[in-house]
Design a protein around this motif. Structure first.
Motif, PDB file in Angstrom:
ATOM      1  N   ARG A  51     -44.261 -43.983 -50.125  1.00 43.22           N
ATOM      2  CA  ARG A  51     -43.715 -42.621 -50.256  1.00 43.22           C
ATOM      3  C   ARG A  51     -44.424 -41.883 -51.377  1.00 43.22           C
ATOM      4  NH1 ARG A  51     -37.439 -40.622 -51.449  1.00 43.22           N
ATOM      5  NH2 ARG A  51     -37.366 -39.208 -49.676  1.00 43.22           N
ATOM      6  N   LEU A  52     -44.840 -40.649 -51.093  1.00 49.01           N
ATOM      7  CA  LEU A  52     -45.576 -39.819 -52.035  1.00 49.01           C
ATOM      8  C   LEU A  52     -44.946 -38.431 -52.097  1.00 49.01           C
ATOM      9  CD1 LEU A  52     -49.165 -40.664 -50.707  1.00 49.01           C
ATOM     10  CD2 LEU A  52     -47.982 -41.766 -52.631  1.00 49.01           C
ATOM     11  N   SER A  53     -45.016 -37.812 -53.281  1.00 52.71           N
ATOM     12  CA  SER A  53     -44.519 -36.431 -53.433  1.00 52.71           C
ATOM     13  C   SER A  53     -45.469 -35.672 -54.349  1.00 52.71           C
ATOM     14  CB  SER A  53     -43.093 -36.426 -53.993  1.00 52.71           C
ATOM     15  OG  SER A  53     -43.028 -37.099 -55.241  1.00 52.71           O
ATOM     16  N   PRO A  54     -46.637 -35.313 -53.847  1.00 57.43           N
ATOM     17  CA  PRO A  54     -47.672 -34.724 -54.708  1.00 57.43           C
ATOM     18  C   PRO A  54     -47.265 -33.439 -55.404  1.00 57.43           C
ATOM     19  CG  PRO A  54     -48.583 -35.382 -52.584  1.00 57.43           C
ATOM     20  CD  PRO A  54     -47.098 -35.480 -52.465  1.00 57.43           C
ATOM     21  N   LEU A  55     -46.332 -32.656 -54.814  1.00 59.19           N
ATOM     22  CA  LEU A  55     -46.032 -31.322 -55.329  1.00 59.19           C
ATOM     23  C   LEU A  55     -44.647 -31.211 -55.960  1.00 59.19           C
ATOM     24  CD1 LEU A  55     -47.516 -29.227 -52.372  1.00 59.19           C
ATOM     25  CD2 LEU A  55     -48.666 -30.059 -54.443  1.00 59.19           C
ATOM     26  N   THR A  56     -43.935 -32.309 -56.054  1.00 58.95           N
ATOM     27  CA  THR A  56     -42.569 -32.210 -56.556  1.00 58.95           C
ATOM     28  C   THR A  56     -42.516 -31.987 -58.069  1.00 58.95           C
ATOM     29  OG1 THR A  56     -40.378 -33.224 -56.435  1.00 58.95           O
ATOM     30  CG2 THR A  56     -42.183 -34.669 -57.056  1.00 58.95           C
ATOM     31  N   LYS A  57     -41.430 -31.361 -58.493  1.00 57.24           N
ATOM     32  CA  LYS A  57     -41.133 -31.207 -59.913  1.00 57.24           C
ATOM     33  C   LYS A  57     -39.934 -32.078 -60.301  1.00 57.24           C
ATOM     34  CE  LYS A  57     -42.530 -26.317 -59.681  1.00 57.24           C
ATOM     35  NZ  LYS A  57     -42.505 -26.171 -58.217  1.00 57.24           N
ATOM     36  N   PHE A  58     -39.445 -32.851 -59.342  1.00 57.44           N
ATOM     37  CA  PHE A  58     -38.252 -33.675 -59.539  1.00 57.44           C
ATOM     38  C   PHE A  58     -38.434 -34.597 -60.749  1.00 57.44           C
ATOM     39  CE2 PHE A  58     -35.244 -37.053 -58.491  1.00 57.44           C
ATOM     40  CZ  PHE A  58     -34.162 -36.346 -57.998  1.00 57.44           C
ATOM     41  N   ALA A  59     -37.380 -34.702 -61.558  1.00 54.67           N
ATOM     42  CA  ALA A  59     -37.388 -35.554 -62.761  1.00 54.67           C
ATOM     43  C   ALA A  59     -38.494 -35.154 -63.740  1.00 54.67           C
ATOM     44  CB  ALA A  59     -37.505 -37.032 -62.388  1.00 54.67           C
ATOM     45  N   ASP A  60     -38.795 -33.849 -63.766  1.00 54.82           N
ATOM     46  CA  ASP A  60     -39.751 -33.290 -64.729  1.00 54.82           C
ATOM     47  C   ASP A  60     -41.137 -33.913 -64.574  1.00 54.82           C
ATOM     48  OD1 ASP A  60     -40.516 -31.569 -66.820  1.00 54.82           O
ATOM     49  OD2 ASP A  60     -40.147 -33.109 -68.339  1.00 54.82           O
ATOM     50  N   ILE A  61     -41.552 -34.120 -63.331  1.00 61.05           N
ATOM     51  CA  ILE A  61     -42.885 -34.668 -63.073  1.00 61.05           C
ATOM     52  C   ILE A  61     -43.826 -33.521 -62.719  1.00 61.05           C
ATOM     53  CG2 ILE A  61     -42.745 -35.025 -60.563  1.00 61.05           C
ATOM     54  CD1 ILE A  61     -43.983 -37.627 -63.132  1.00 61.05           C
ATOM     55  N   GLY A  62     -45.108 -33.786 -62.684  1.00 58.02           N
ATOM     56  CA  GLY A  62     -46.076 -32.774 -62.291  1.00 58.02           C
ATOM     57  C   GLY A  62     -47.482 -33.214 -62.653  1.00 58.02           C
ATOM     58  N   ASP A  63     -48.458 -32.565 -62.048  1.00 56.61           N
ATOM     59  CA  ASP A  63     -49.858 -32.866 -62.336  1.00 56.61           C
ATOM     60  C   ASP A  63     -50.633 -31.559 -62.337  1.00 56.61           C
ATOM     61  OD1 ASP A  63     -51.802 -35.445 -62.345  1.00 56.61           O
ATOM     62  OD2 ASP A  63     -52.798 -33.725 -61.427  1.00 56.61           O
ATOM     63  N   SER A  64     -51.612 -31.472 -63.221  1.00 57.24           N
ATOM     64  CA  SER A  64     -52.375 -30.229 -63.342  1.00 57.24           C
ATOM     65  C   SER A  64     -53.263 -29.972 -62.131  1.00 57.24           C
ATOM     66  CB  SER A  64     -53.232 -30.267 -64.613  1.00 57.24           C
ATOM     67  OG  SER A  64     -54.167 -31.338 -64.549  1.00 57.24           O
ATOM     68  N   ASN A  65     -53.619 -31.030 -61.402  1.00 62.39           N
ATOM     69  CA  ASN A  65     -54.489 -30.878 -60.230  1.00 62.39           C
ATOM     70  C   ASN A  65     -54.227 -32.051 -59.284  1.00 62.39           C
ATOM     71  OD1 ASN A  65     -56.452 -29.969 -58.471  1.00 62.39           O
ATOM     72  ND2 ASN A  65     -58.168 -30.727 -59.690  1.00 62.39           N
ATOM     73  N   PRO A  66     -53.145 -31.992 -58.515  1.00 64.98           N
ATOM     74  CA  PRO A  66     -52.744 -33.169 -57.739  1.00 64.98           C
ATOM     75  C   PRO A  66     -53.639 -33.502 -56.551  1.00 64.98           C
ATOM     76  CG  PRO A  66     -51.287 -31.319 -57.269  1.00 64.98           C
ATOM     77  CD  PRO A  66     -52.155 -30.899 -58.417  1.00 64.98           C
ATOM     78  N   GLU A  67     -54.312 -32.516 -55.970  1.00 63.62           N
ATOM     79  CA  GLU A  67     -55.058 -32.775 -54.731  1.00 63.62           C
ATOM     80  C   GLU A  67     -56.071 -33.916 -54.859  1.00 63.62           C
ATOM     81  OE1 GLU A  67     -58.120 -30.520 -51.650  1.00 63.62           O
ATOM     82  OE2 GLU A  67     -56.678 -29.324 -52.785  1.00 63.62           O
ATOM     83  N   PRO A  68     -56.963 -33.906 -55.853  1.00 60.93           N
ATOM     84  CA  PRO A  68     -57.927 -35.009 -55.932  1.00 60.93           C
ATOM     85  C   PRO A  68     -57.284 -36.349 -56.252  1.00 60.93           C
ATOM     86  CG  PRO A  68     -58.150 -33.550 -57.829  1.00 60.93           C
ATOM     87  CD  PRO A  68     -57.244 -32.865 -56.866  1.00 60.93           C
ATOM     88  N   VAL A  69     -56.160 -36.333 -56.962  1.00 59.91           N
ATOM     89  CA  VAL A  69     -55.460 -37.584 -57.283  1.00 59.91           C
ATOM     90  C   VAL A  69     -54.980 -38.249 -55.999  1.00 59.91           C
ATOM     91  CG1 VAL A  69     -53.485 -38.619 -58.477  1.00 59.91           C
ATOM     92  CG2 VAL A  69     -54.734 -36.710 -59.535  1.00 59.91           C
ATOM     93  N   TYR A  70     -54.321 -37.482 -55.151  1.00 60.52           N
ATOM     94  CA  TYR A  70     -53.711 -38.069 -53.955  1.00 60.52           C
ATOM     95  C   TYR A  70     -54.737 -38.354 -52.865  1.00 60.52           C
ATOM     96  CZ  TYR A  70     -49.213 -37.779 -56.102  1.00 60.52           C
ATOM     97  OH  TYR A  70     -48.161 -37.992 -56.951  1.00 60.52           O
ATOM     98  N   LEU A  71     -55.788 -37.548 -52.788  1.00 59.51           N
ATOM     99  CA  LEU A  71     -56.839 -37.860 -51.833  1.00 59.51           C
ATOM    100  C   LEU A  71     -57.570 -39.139 -52.237  1.00 59.51           C
ATOM    101  CD1 LEU A  71     -58.272 -34.316 -51.010  1.00 59.51           C
ATOM    102  CD2 LEU A  71     -56.989 -35.829 -49.483  1.00 59.51           C
ATOM    103  N   SER A  72     -57.764 -39.334 -53.536  1.00 54.67           N
ATOM    104  CA  SER A  72     -58.366 -40.573 -54.028  1.00 54.67           C
ATOM    105  C   SER A  72     -57.467 -41.770 -53.733  1.00 54.67           C
ATOM    106  CB  SER A  72     -58.632 -40.482 -55.533  1.00 54.67           C
ATOM    107  OG  SER A  72     -59.068 -41.737 -56.046  1.00 54.67           O
ATOM    108  N   LEU A  73     -56.171 -41.596 -53.965  1.00 49.35           N
ATOM    109  CA  LEU A  73     -55.231 -42.689 -53.689  1.00 49.35           C
ATOM    110  C   LEU A  73     -55.273 -43.075 -52.211  1.00 49.35           C
ATOM    111  CD1 LEU A  73     -52.987 -44.594 -54.606  1.00 49.35           C
ATOM    112  CD2 LEU A  73     -51.352 -42.743 -54.187  1.00 49.35           C
ATOM    113  N   ILE A  74     -55.259 -42.069 -51.337  1.00 45.70           N
ATOM    114  CA  ILE A  74     -55.322 -42.345 -49.902  1.00 45.70           C
ATOM    115  C   ILE A  74     -56.595 -43.109 -49.559  1.00 45.70           C
ATOM    116  CG2 ILE A  74     -55.554 -41.302 -47.608  1.00 45.70           C
ATOM    117  CD1 ILE A  74     -52.723 -41.125 -48.724  1.00 45.70           C
ATOM    118  N   GLU A  75     -57.707 -42.686 -50.128  1.00 45.42           N
ATOM    119  CA  GLU A  75     -58.984 -43.355 -49.863  1.00 45.42           C
ATOM    120  C   GLU A  75     -58.929 -44.819 -50.296  1.00 45.42           C
ATOM    121  OE1 GLU A  75     -63.733 -42.919 -51.074  1.00 45.42           O
ATOM    122  OE2 GLU A  75     -62.262 -41.463 -51.794  1.00 45.42           O
ATOM    123  N   GLN A  76     -58.259 -45.071 -51.422  1.00 46.27           N
ATOM    124  CA  GLN A  76     -58.198 -46.437 -51.948  1.00 46.27           C
ATOM    125  C   GLN A  76     -57.238 -47.343 -51.174  1.00 46.27           C
ATOM    126  OE1 GLN A  76     -58.284 -46.754 -56.453  1.00 46.27           O
ATOM    127  NE2 GLN A  76     -57.929 -44.558 -56.222  1.00 46.27           N
TER     128      GLN A  76
END
Length: 372
Positions: free
Chosen positions: A236-261
């Motif tokens: 389960r992934l939630s690249p765009l959520t703010k739930f529980a005060d989470i976030g990333d400055s640039n999530p797209e490359p992070v999650y595309l890299s994770l998928i590739e791996q």
């Protein structure tokens, strides 16, 4: 069985679909839903068996988030999957669901910083990638809601132990009779805390670069797929959520890299929270999550405020393979049939979402009871 409504007559949403080795009866998934009705030791019982079996007409049930260890717990009365007693308790649920012809995966969960010393063994400080407190967040303790504390940053040599906890929990889930497992790497909990540059300030091999921040998630996938055939594992992934005060400055490359791996592991599905959890489906600063769908080699499970119309559109446009419904399943145990026939939905009682007993849990009527 009643005839389908004209709206759904031409869709394949209610047709069987293959998920790994399993032929699901339809493309509708019951989402993980925390209900806080296990006992104080995290042991589920007959109540959970009844609850899940009532909803076994879903093509797949993903269980409520289930703690992989005592350290992984963040809310009172949530179930666990690391002790013999918890395994025996879950066996009641898996048997009940299977007796109704259903399929159920268990969601593996470590909350990380989203906990409180009152819930941790020995009153310990919750752990996280870094000592970054979740702002304006509260923990659900036996004394009520309390503000989260600043977590303790995990030492590098502690992280392999957490990966082993995931593997042990996966073994326990197999013993309990589940059909598979889902790795929870979303909604601001531990694994997403490592992924996100807002919460991961580490300078060791688990922080800094995208490769380092995704490392623990890949290690968990590797460990769990040594226990389970990969076609019985989702994430389960939630690249765009703010739930529980989470976030990333640039999530797209992070999650595309994770998928590739993780693609080489051949997982059954990715379960994607589209947008902000329980909020906007297209929040500002987001990216096109269909990029994840096209990059991933398995099935794409879509979630977040889905209605029947959105689900039908997603299948008509081939935007998702499986559609997750959450809160509607709480108050509509026969949700699949209601959606198929166009029957009205029963609204949930939000006051009984968390903790309590049978009320608001196993006492919602099905259509035939309402008709009677």
């Amino acid at each position: 069985m009643n005839a389908p409504s004209p709206k759904v007559a031409s869709t394949d949403l209610f047709d069987p679909v293959q998920l790994g080795p399993y032929t699901l009866s339809n493309r509708i998934v019951m989402a993980p839903l925390t209900r806080s009705r296990a006992d104080d030791q995290g042991v589920p019982g007959e109540l959970q068996a009844t609850y899940y079996s009532q909803r076994a007409s879903a093509g797949l049930i993903v269980s409520e988030a289930t703690n992989i260890s005592a350290q992984g717990k963040g809310y009172i009365r949530t179930p666990g999957i690391w002790t013999k007693e918890q395994v025996e308790g879950w066996k009641l649920t898996t048997k009940a669901v299977h007796d109704k012809g259903g399929k159920i995966f268990l969601q593996l969960w470590h909350v990380g910083r989203v906990s409180h010393p009152d819930i941790q063994p020995g009153g310990a400080i919750p752990v996280a990638p870094s000592a970054v407190r979740a702002e304006n967040q509260q923990a659900y303790t036996y004394e009520g809601f309390k503000p989260l504390v600043t977590p303790r940053a995990l030492e590098t040599d502690e992280i392999p132990g957490i990966v082993k906890d995931y593997a042990h929990a996966a073994e326990c889930a197999k013993e309990a009779g589940f059909d598979g497992v889902e790795i929870h790497s979303a909604n601001g909990y531990l694994l997403q805390q490592f992924l996100s540059d807002k919460t991961n300030k580490r300078t060791d091999r688990y922080g800094g670069s995208i490769e380092n921040r995704t490392r623990i998630v890949v290690e968990v996938v590797d460990a769990v797929t040594k226990v389970w055939d990969s076609k019985r594992v989702g994430i389960r992934l939630s690249p765009l959520t703010k739930f529980a005060d989470i976030g990333d400055s640039n999530p797209e490359p992070v999650y595309l890299s994770l998928i590739e791996q993780i693609n080489p592991y051949g997982l059954a599905y990715i379960h994607v929270i589209e947008g902000d959890t329980q909020g906007e489906r297209q929040p500002a600063g987001g990216f096109d999550l269909q990029k994840l769908r096209h990059a991933f080699k398995g099935l794409y499970m879509a979630n977040n405020n889905y209605t029947l119309d959105l689900a039908l559109e997603a299948r008509a446009k081939n935007l998702a393979d499986l559609i997750c419904f959450g809160r509607p399943f709480i108050s509509n145990p026969d949700l699949v049939e209601r959606l198929r026939t166009g029957a009205p939905l029963t609204p949930p009682d939000t006051n009984t979402f968390y903790a309590g007993d049978e009320k608001g849990y196993i006492d919602y009527p099905t259509m035939d009871r309402l008709a009677g």
